[in-house]
Design an enzyme around this catalytic site. Sequence first.
Site, PDB file in Angstrom:
ATOM      1  CG  HIS A   1      -1.845  -1.242   1.353  1.00  0.00           C
ATOM      2  ND1 HIS A   1      -2.287  -1.794   2.411  1.00  0.00           N
ATOM      3  CD2 HIS A   1      -2.156  -1.884   0.262  1.00  0.00           C
ATOM      4  CE1 HIS A   1      -3.193  -2.713   2.145  1.00  0.00           C
ATOM      5  NE2 HIS A   1      -3.373  -2.900   0.775  1.00  0.00           N
TER       6      HIS A   1
ATOM      7  CE  LYS B   1       0.320   3.885   5.330  1.00  0.00           C
ATOM      8  NZ  LYS B   1      -0.024   2.683   5.033  1.00  0.00           N
TER       9      LYS B   1
ATOM     10  CE1 TYR C   1      -2.152   2.809   8.450  1.00  0.00           C
ATOM     11  CE2 TYR C   1      -1.834   0.504   9.268  1.00  0.00           C
ATOM     12  CZ  TYR C   1      -2.392   1.570   8.554  1.00  0.00           C
ATOM     13  OH  TYR C   1      -3.606   1.281   7.821  1.00  0.00           O
TER      14      TYR C   1
ATOM     15  CG  ASP D   1      -3.700  -5.955  -0.147  1.00  0.00           C
ATOM     16  OD1 ASP D   1      -3.853  -4.885  -0.708  1.00  0.00           O
ATOM     17  OD2 ASP D   1      -3.573  -6.385   0.542  1.00  0.00           O
TER      18      ASP D   1
END
Length: 171
Positions: A61, A67, A127, A163
């Site tokens: 991603h 992040k 995250y 995904d």
Amino acid sequence: MEIVETKLDGVFLIKPTVFEDFRGTFTETYNEDAYEKAGITTKFVEDDMPFSMKNVLRGIHVEQATKLVSCGYGRLYCVVVNCDEASSQFGTWESFILTDRNRHQVLVPPKHGVAHLVLSDWGMFHYKKSGYYDPATQDSYRWNDPKFNIWWPIKNPIVSQRDEQGKYVSK
């Protein structure tokens, strides 16, 4: 805290100090002053925590946000890949083992993809993000894109439809 530069520009491995005694462990996972002294001045605005079973792979991603990723529970194989097509490092990747014991963190800058594979029975990927969730500013690449040639510890992970339908750079 120890901050280690990686082979990817702007990606850092952060090793917080873990205090342990007869009661268990204690780790300070974020301290704005300490991070700023280390040159990390990102303002984080959102925290997310996907919890997944063994062999689930989430990613690759890519966002426009920075992040700060870690493992809240279990053991994860984390991959960061440079997805900036204008960069000389495009397609370069590095992997990290993140666990609830080592408390390591990885700082992932914009235009870098991140993916994680759960190695333990269950795992929680945590995250912090510098931007709010916005599907219009996200991208997904296939975890098995031959262009990236990422080594994964399993051949057939469990992946989401999103995904599975990520784009291929190689085509």
